[in-house]
Design a protein around this motif. Sequence first.
Motif, PDB file in Angstrom:
ATOM      1  N   THR A 101       4.136  -4.164   2.819  1.00 40.12           N
ATOM      2  CA  THR A 101       4.355  -2.718   2.832  1.00 40.12           C
ATOM      3  C   THR A 101       5.485  -2.358   3.796  1.00 40.12           C
ATOM      4  O   THR A 101       6.333  -1.514   3.486  1.00 40.12           O
TER       5      THR A 101
ATOM      6  N   ILE B 228      -2.879   3.857   2.900  1.00 45.17           N
ATOM      7  CA  ILE B 228      -2.861   3.595   4.346  1.00 45.17           C
ATOM      8  C   ILE B 228      -3.731   4.625   5.058  1.00 45.17           C
ATOM      9  O   ILE B 228      -4.536   4.279   5.930  1.00 45.17           O
ATOM     10  N   GLU B 229      -3.606   5.892   4.675  1.00 42.42           N
ATOM     11  CA  GLU B 229      -4.446   6.941   5.265  1.00 42.42           C
ATOM     12  C   GLU B 229      -5.922   6.700   4.959  1.00 42.42           C
ATOM     13  O   GLU B 229      -6.783   6.951   5.805  1.00 42.42           O
TER      14      GLU B 229
ATOM     15  N   GLU C 124       1.228   5.430   0.966  1.00 41.13           N
ATOM     16  CA  GLU C 124       0.861   6.239   2.137  1.00 41.13           C
ATOM     17  C   GLU C 124      -0.585   6.721   2.029  1.00 41.13           C
ATOM     18  O   GLU C 124      -1.309   6.741   3.023  1.00 41.13           O
TER      19      GLU C 124
ATOM     20  N   LEU D 115       0.816  -1.212   0.000  1.00 42.81           N
ATOM     21  CA  LEU D 115       0.000   0.000   0.000  1.00 42.81           C
ATOM     22  C   LEU D 115       0.851   1.264   0.000  1.00 42.81           C
ATOM     23  O   LEU D 115       1.942   1.295   0.582  1.00 42.81           O
TER      24      LEU D 115
ATOM     25  N   GLY E 265       0.123  -5.477   4.948  1.00 43.44           N
ATOM     26  CA  GLY E 265       0.859  -4.725   5.958  1.00 43.44           C
ATOM     27  C   GLY E 265       2.296  -5.185   6.035  1.00 43.44           C
ATOM     28  O   GLY E 265       3.228  -4.376   6.063  1.00 43.44           O
TER      29      GLY E 265
ATOM     30  N   VAL F 228      -4.451  -2.497  12.442  1.00 39.64           N
ATOM     31  CA  VAL F 228      -3.905  -2.055  11.153  1.00 39.64           C
ATOM     32  C   VAL F 228      -2.460  -1.585  11.322  1.00 39.64           C
ATOM     33  O   VAL F 228      -1.566  -1.985  10.575  1.00 39.64           O
TER      34      VAL F 228
ATOM     35  N   PHE G 225       1.257  -2.794   9.722  1.00 43.02           N
ATOM     36  CA  PHE G 225       2.107  -1.931   8.903  1.00 43.02           C
ATOM     37  C   PHE G 225       3.395  -1.505   9.584  1.00 43.02           C
ATOM     38  O   PHE G 225       4.375  -1.211   8.908  1.00 43.02           O
TER      39      PHE G 225
ATOM     40  N   TYR H  38     -10.143  -3.917   4.063  1.00 35.77           N
ATOM     41  CA  TYR H  38      -9.605  -3.262   2.874  1.00 35.77           C
ATOM     42  C   TYR H  38     -10.683  -3.061   1.812  1.00 35.77           C
ATOM     43  O   TYR H  38     -10.739  -2.022   1.168  1.00 35.77           O
TER      44      TYR H  38
END
Length: 188
Positions: free
Chosen positions: A143, A12-13, A9, A7, A140, A32, A36, A127
């Motif tokens: 990433t 992720i946000e 940024e 993913l 996660g 989460v 990550f 997701y």
Amino acid sequence: MAQAKSLTEIEIEQVLKYVSKTRYYKRNRALVLTSFLSGMRVGEIAALKIKDVRNDDGSIKSEIRLTSHQTKGHFGRTVFVNEKLRSELSNFLGDRKTTDSERPLFYTEKSKGFSANTLTQWFFWLYRKAGVSGASSHSGRRTFITNLANKGIGVRVLAKLAGHRSIAVTQVYIDVNSDMMRKAVELV
């Protein structure tokens, strides 16, 4: 079988924004971010107990020692916990009134610990509902490894952090992206 998506940024946000509107916001955010920020496998996250992350004084450990029973390859390993994850876990555990450190760290709506399978499904639906396609419970972890590789961390260190016994396995996790290639050509 295709690899899990790594993913961005922004994605992720997007996931964290969706999580902020869920019923179990603190738990979901901690789940989460544990994925990550630690690079643990979903089965390792599901196997965590409160005692694995919290010291006797209530502070969050800077190192989680996974036993051979908690890991995929049945080889114990140490997971290093950065300040951001320690803060998130402290915030999450701040509401927990239990003194039983043997209880699962993360639990379902029925107050039972997640199994690796139920947590895998949980991530899949999270997701999907957050609008991030192609992501899975392994995203996660992938990433985490890709982001560290992007910051110049060597593959041997990455392999140790991931709990891989072979750097060849770790190399498969690294998602080469445009940003990495852009930085590489600037070195010439």
